[in-house]
Design an enzyme around this catalytic site. Structure first.
Site, PDB file in Angstrom:
ATOM      1  N   GLY A   1       0.836  -1.202   0.000  1.00 53.42           N
ATOM      2  CA  GLY A   1       0.000   0.000   0.000  1.00 53.42           C
ATOM      3  C   GLY A   1       0.872   1.253   0.000  1.00 53.42           C
ATOM      4  N   ASN A   2       2.019   1.142   0.660  1.00 57.91           N
ATOM      5  CA  ASN A   2       2.894   2.310   0.749  1.00 57.91           C
ATOM      6  C   ASN A   2       3.635   2.609  -0.549  1.00 57.91           C
ATOM      7  OD1 ASN A   2       4.930   0.322   0.840  1.00 57.91           O
ATOM      8  ND2 ASN A   2       4.608   0.160   3.054  1.00 57.91           N
TER       9      ASN A   2
ATOM     10  N   LYS B   1      -7.306  -6.660  12.984  1.00 54.26           N
ATOM     11  CA  LYS B   1      -6.765  -5.696  12.006  1.00 54.26           C
ATOM     12  C   LYS B   1      -7.383  -4.315  12.235  1.00 54.26           C
ATOM     13  CE  LYS B   1      -4.957  -4.914   7.790  1.00 54.26           C
ATOM     14  NZ  LYS B   1      -3.538  -4.839   7.604  1.00 54.26           N
TER      15      LYS B   1
ATOM     16  N   LYS C   1       4.301 -11.360   5.191  1.00 54.77           N
ATOM     17  CA  LYS C   1       5.096 -11.499   3.956  1.00 54.77           C
ATOM     18  C   LYS C   1       5.915 -12.785   4.004  1.00 54.77           C
ATOM     19  CE  LYS C   1       5.698  -6.630   3.171  1.00 54.77           C
ATOM     20  NZ  LYS C   1       4.394  -6.552   2.492  1.00 54.77           N
TER      21      LYS C   1
ATOM     22  N   LYS D   1      -3.156  -8.943   2.156  1.00 51.80           N
ATOM     23  CA  LYS D   1      -2.840  -8.953   0.722  1.00 51.80           C
ATOM     24  C   LYS D   1      -1.628  -9.834   0.393  1.00 51.80           C
ATOM     25  CE  LYS D   1       0.834  -5.994  -0.308  1.00 51.80           C
ATOM     26  NZ  LYS D   1       1.310  -5.801   1.033  1.00 51.80           N
TER      27      LYS D   1
HETATM   28  N1  ATP Z   1      12.435  -8.183  10.123  1.00 52.57           N
HETATM   29  C1  ATP Z   1      12.105  -7.158   9.338  1.00 52.57           C
HETATM   30  N2  ATP Z   1      12.800  -6.911   8.211  1.00 52.57           N
HETATM   31  C2  ATP Z   1      12.462  -5.883   7.403  1.00 52.57           C
HETATM   32  N3  ATP Z   1      11.400  -5.052   7.625  1.00 52.57           N
HETATM   33  C3  ATP Z   1      10.659  -5.276   8.715  1.00 52.57           C
HETATM   34  C4  ATP Z   1      10.977  -6.320   9.620  1.00 52.57           C
HETATM   35  N4  ATP Z   1      10.064  -6.301  10.625  1.00 52.57           N
HETATM   36  C5  ATP Z   1       9.221  -5.299  10.371  1.00 52.57           C
HETATM   37  N5  ATP Z   1       9.552  -4.661   9.213  1.00 52.57           N
HETATM   38  C6  ATP Z   1       8.777  -3.567   8.647  1.00 52.57           C
HETATM   39  O1  ATP Z   1       7.939  -4.107   7.632  1.00 52.57           O
HETATM   40  C7  ATP Z   1       7.577  -3.033   6.769  1.00 52.57           C
HETATM   41  C8  ATP Z   1       6.963  -3.575   5.488  1.00 52.57           C
HETATM   42  O2  ATP Z   1       5.689  -4.170   5.759  1.00 52.57           O
HETATM   43  P1  ATP Z   1       4.328  -3.322   5.630  1.00 52.57           P
HETATM   44  O3  ATP Z   1       3.212  -4.244   5.914  1.00 52.57           O
HETATM   45  O4  ATP Z   1       4.439  -2.070   6.429  1.00 52.57           O
HETATM   46  O5  ATP Z   1       4.365  -2.853   4.118  1.00 52.57           O
HETATM   47  P2  ATP Z   1       3.535  -3.352   2.852  1.00 52.57           P
HETATM   48  O6  ATP Z   1       2.904  -4.680   3.083  1.00 52.57           O
HETATM   49  O7  ATP Z   1       4.462  -3.198   1.697  1.00 52.57           O
HETATM   50  O8  ATP Z   1       2.457  -2.240   2.735  1.00 52.57           O
HETATM   51  P3  ATP Z   1       0.938  -2.300   3.239  1.00 52.57           P
HETATM   52  O9  ATP Z   1       0.854  -3.256   4.394  1.00 52.57           O
HETATM   53  O10 ATP Z   1       0.676  -0.855   3.602  1.00 52.57           O
HETATM   54  O11 ATP Z   1       0.187  -2.763   2.021  1.00 52.57           O
HETATM   55  C9  ATP Z   1       8.867  -2.276   6.598  1.00 52.57           C
HETATM   56  O12 ATP Z   1       8.636  -0.932   6.285  1.00 52.57           O
HETATM   57  C10 ATP Z   1       9.547  -2.442   7.971  1.00 52.57           C
HETATM   58  O13 ATP Z   1       9.393  -1.267   8.730  1.00 52.57           O
HETATM   59 MG    MG Z   2       1.679  -5.104   4.784  1.00 52.97          MG
END
Ligand code: ATP
Ligand code: MG
Length: 304
Positions: free
Chosen positions: A9-10, A122, A266, A208
């Site tokens: 999302g970011n 959530k 993820k 997602k």
């Molecule tokens: N072990 C880790 N390694 C790397 N990043 C991490 C870790 N733990 C937490 N993070 C965080 O996870 C974030 C990415 O996940 P996040 O869910 O925020 O983003 P996204 O899934 O890309 O976007 P969104 O959830 O808004 O759709 C990074 O910005 C970081 O701050």
């Molecule tokens: Mg995310």
């Protein structure tokens, strides 16, 4: 190589940025050349998050009290259209007129018996005081939890079970169409428990990253990339000893633990994809999407 890329999302709205249409478009435009390069060399399926966008719609709804706020499935459908539109247009501008695109509204089935419905986790929408939260809880039958010193609505995040549009998605890919789908984890739907053949929307949010791994498996993808704002998966995250993992197996990832709301899903998603298919997955920065696809950047996840 059939490649599923899920954009965080970011990627469209970075934390703290003004949530204007121009800002979102500008961010998509910045990412478009590299995504177009991937699309020129590979079959591309794009999925995306919608957290900030749904948050904005919820804030706007809270300001206009003449109508009931729209339910989350409807907000999911709205944001798929908006974000898909930006992606389709800006990527199209990069690729020229003859590359076919389709943005497909995507519904994903969830199980009414999913334990997530008993424990909403959530956060969605604006922050409230305790009194406001109590009033809204009574008025709308919403659940609230403390988020720092404020209160916020929480909704369930059930597992994605089935992507309804999977046959048209596969068909389009087989015809060389770039497909944008499963936005925001898909619109959560279920069969009405009272009537077997009737689909209804669900007040929930599907993760997602988990939806994207289901999509990648269902289209027999060779590669799943979760593109975000960090250049890979780190051990010791938040400590001076933090270290990026460059190449790992699902087993190695499963021995570590990761933050529940961000990196956790993820890691779970890429581990599931690689375990189920033996193919490659990767997590890394959207800015590095080309080398990530080629296998030389981000955290590459391969079967052991
Ligand atoms: N072990 C880790 N390694 C790397 N990043 C991490 C870790 N733990 C937490 N993070 C965080 O996870 C974030 C990415 O996940 P996040 O869910 O925020 O983003 P996204 O899934 O890309 O976007 P969104 O959830 O808004 O759709 C990074 O910005 C970081 O701050
Ligand atoms: Mg995310």
């Amino acid at each position: 190589m059939r490649t599923v890329v899920a954009l965080g999302g970011n990627a469209l709205l970075k934390r703290g940025e003004p949530m204007t249409a121009e800002r979102q478009r500008a961010n998509v435009r910045t990412a478009a050349p590299a995504l177009a390069a991937v699309a020129r060399s590979h079959e591309l399926v794009l999925a995306h998050g919608n957290g900030p966008q749904v948050g904005l719609l919820a804030l706007q709804a809270a300001a206009y009290t003449e109508v009931e706020p729209y339910p989350l499935d409807v907000l999911g459908a709205q944001t798929q259209g908006m974000i898909g539109y930006f992606l389709e247009q800006e990527l199209g501008n990069q690729l020229g007129g003859d590359v076919p695109f389709a943005m497909l509204l995507t519904m994903i089935e969830v199980d009414p018996a999913d334990p997530a419905f008993d424990d909403p986790t959530k956060f969605v929408g604006p922050v409230y005081t305790k009194e406001q939260a109590d009033d809204l809880a009574k008025l709308r039958a919403w659940t609230f939890k403390a988020d720092g010193e404020h209160w916020r609505r929480v909704v369930p995040s059930p597992e994605p079970v089935r992507i309804f549009e999977i046959r048209p998605i596969r068909g389009l890919l087989d015809h060389g169409v770039i497909v944008i789908c499963a936005g925001g984890g898909g619109v959560p739907v279920m069969f009405d428990p009272a009537s077997e053949h009737t689909l209804v929307g669900v007040e929930a949010v599907i993760d997602k990253d988990l939806a994207s791994q289901l999509l990648a498996r269902d289209v027999s993808a060779d590669l799943l990339v979760l593109a975000t704002d960090v250049d890979g998966v780190y051990t010791g995250w938040g400590t001076p000893q933090k270290k990026r993992l460059s190449r790992v197996t699902p087993q190695e990832l499963r021995e570590l633990s990761f933050a529940a709301g961000s990196m956790g899903p993820k890691v779970e998603a890429v581990a599931r994809f690689v375990e189920a298919t033996g193919k490659r997955a990767a997590i890394g920065a959207l800015d590095h999407i080309e080398p990530i696809v080629e296998g030389t950047a981000g955290t590459q996840v391969v079967a052991g």
